[in-house]
Write an enzyme that holds these catalytic residues in place. Structure first.
Site, PDB file in Angstrom:
ATOM      1  N   ASP A 176      -5.492   1.478  -4.011  1.00  0.00           N
ATOM      2  CA  ASP A 176      -4.196   1.538  -3.343  1.00  0.00           C
ATOM      3  C   ASP A 176      -3.101   1.129  -4.334  1.00  0.00           C
ATOM      4  O   ASP A 176      -3.083  -0.016  -4.790  1.00  0.00           O
ATOM      5  CB  ASP A 176      -4.220   0.579  -2.147  1.00  0.00           C
ATOM      6  CG  ASP A 176      -2.996   0.743  -1.269  1.00  0.00           C
ATOM      7  OD1 ASP A 176      -2.041   1.425  -1.695  1.00  0.00           O
ATOM      8  OD2 ASP A 176      -2.993   0.186  -0.156  1.00  0.00           O
TER       9      ASP A 176
ATOM     10  N   CYS B 248      -5.438   8.046   4.447  1.00  0.00           N
ATOM     11  CA  CYS B 248      -5.392   6.712   3.832  1.00  0.00           C
ATOM     12  C   CYS B 248      -4.807   5.743   4.850  1.00  0.00           C
ATOM     13  O   CYS B 248      -4.660   6.085   6.038  1.00  0.00           O
ATOM     14  CB  CYS B 248      -4.623   6.731   2.517  1.00  0.00           C
ATOM     15  SG  CYS B 248      -2.863   7.080   2.658  1.00  0.00           S
TER      16      CYS B 248
ATOM     17  N   ARG C 161      -1.235   7.462  -1.113  1.00  0.00           N
ATOM     18  CA  ARG C 161      -2.361   8.259  -1.615  1.00  0.00           C
ATOM     19  C   ARG C 161      -2.552   9.585  -0.899  1.00  0.00           C
ATOM     20  O   ARG C 161      -2.640  10.644  -1.549  1.00  0.00           O
ATOM     21  CB  ARG C 161      -3.663   7.435  -1.521  1.00  0.00           C
ATOM     22  CG  ARG C 161      -3.685   6.247  -2.452  1.00  0.00           C
ATOM     23  CD  ARG C 161      -4.786   5.271  -2.104  1.00  0.00           C
ATOM     24  NE  ARG C 161      -4.535   4.576  -0.839  1.00  0.00           N
ATOM     25  CZ  ARG C 161      -5.312   3.681  -0.281  1.00  0.00           C
ATOM     26  NH1 ARG C 161      -6.441   3.369  -0.873  1.00  0.00           N
ATOM     27  NH2 ARG C 161      -4.989   3.097   0.841  1.00  0.00           N
TER      28      ARG C 161
HETATM   29  P1  4NP Z   1      -1.412   4.250   1.291  1.00  0.00           P
HETATM   30  O1  4NP Z   1      -0.781   2.865   0.792  1.00  0.00           O
HETATM   31  O2  4NP Z   1      -2.533   3.901   2.248  1.00  0.00           O
HETATM   32  O3  4NP Z   1      -1.933   4.874   0.036  1.00  0.00           O
HETATM   33  O4  4NP Z   1      -0.288   5.034   1.953  1.00  0.00           O
HETATM   34  C1  4NP Z   1      -0.353   1.915   1.721  1.00  0.00           C
HETATM   35  C2  4NP Z   1       0.952   1.959   2.157  1.00  0.00           C
HETATM   36  C3  4NP Z   1       1.383   1.049   3.103  1.00  0.00           C
HETATM   37  C4  4NP Z   1       0.502   0.113   3.603  1.00  0.00           C
HETATM   38  C5  4NP Z   1      -0.803   0.072   3.170  1.00  0.00           C
HETATM   39  C6  4NP Z   1      -1.233   0.975   2.220  1.00  0.00           C
HETATM   40  N1  4NP Z   1       0.952  -0.820   4.573  1.00  0.00           N
HETATM   41  O5  4NP Z   1       0.123  -1.539   5.130  1.00  0.00           O
HETATM   42  O6  4NP Z   1       2.150  -0.850   4.864  1.00  0.00           O
END
Ligand code: 4NP
Length: 156
Positions: free
Chosen positions: A119, A3, A9
């Site tokens: 997300d 992800c 995720r």
């Molecule tokens: P993930 O969620 O992709 O499901 O881990 C996110 C966590 C942090 C960020 C983006 C998505 N970020 O840009 O910091």
């Protein structure tokens, strides 16, 4: 399991699939990774940890890392959790990117639809529960598909 941040995720996807694989007695190696570096070295989001723990899965020891070109040598199958992850991954991995190894995780539930696991980062706890259920169902589909293929001699 890949992800954007490897804190919400994909750590759930790693923990859930690892749990199913262990319970099925399969010898699969599973890891998760990010496409960005904002959270490198961080533990999973506390709400991902909480929903996993409610299902008896401990993901607290995972640490975020970014996907590398070598992951395309080390792994037979690479699941992206969403479309923006796929675009970023092509850029991060460069020449080693092999499209035949990559699929959307939710294509295991909805073949060919290229659906995103939403997300949950900017929302509340409910979003994490919804994401858990989607990933859990997709991992059930992976297990029933590939553990059967292993029985007939095709090893993932
Ligand atoms: P993930 O969620 O992709 O499901 O881990 C996110 C966590 C942090 C960020 C983006 C998505 N970020 O840009 O910091």
């Amino acid at each position: 399991m890949v992800c954007l941040g490897n804190i919400c995720r994909s750590p759930l996807a790693e923990g859930i699939l690892q749990d199913k694989v262990e319970k099925a007695g399969l010898d699969w190696k599973i890891e998760s990774a990010s496409t960005n570096r904002y959270h490198t070295g961080d533990a999973p989001h506390h709400l991902s940890q909480k929903v996993a723990r409610l299902h008896g899965i401990d993901i607290s020891k995972q640490r975020a890392r970014t996907i590398t070109p070598e992951d395309f040598d080390r792994y037979n199958k690479i699941y992206v959790l969403a479309g923006d992850v796929l675009s970023d991954m092509k850029y991060v991995v460069g020449k080693k990117f092999k499209p035949e190894k990559v699929d959307f995780l939710l294509n295991e539930l909805f073949p060919g639809e290229n659906r995103d696991v939403p997300d949950p980062y900017y929302g509340g706890e409910d979003g994490f529960h919804d994401v858990y259920k989607l990933i859990d169902d997709a991992c059930d589909a992976i297990l029933s598909k590939y553990s059967k293929e292993e029985v007939i001699g095709y090893k993932l």
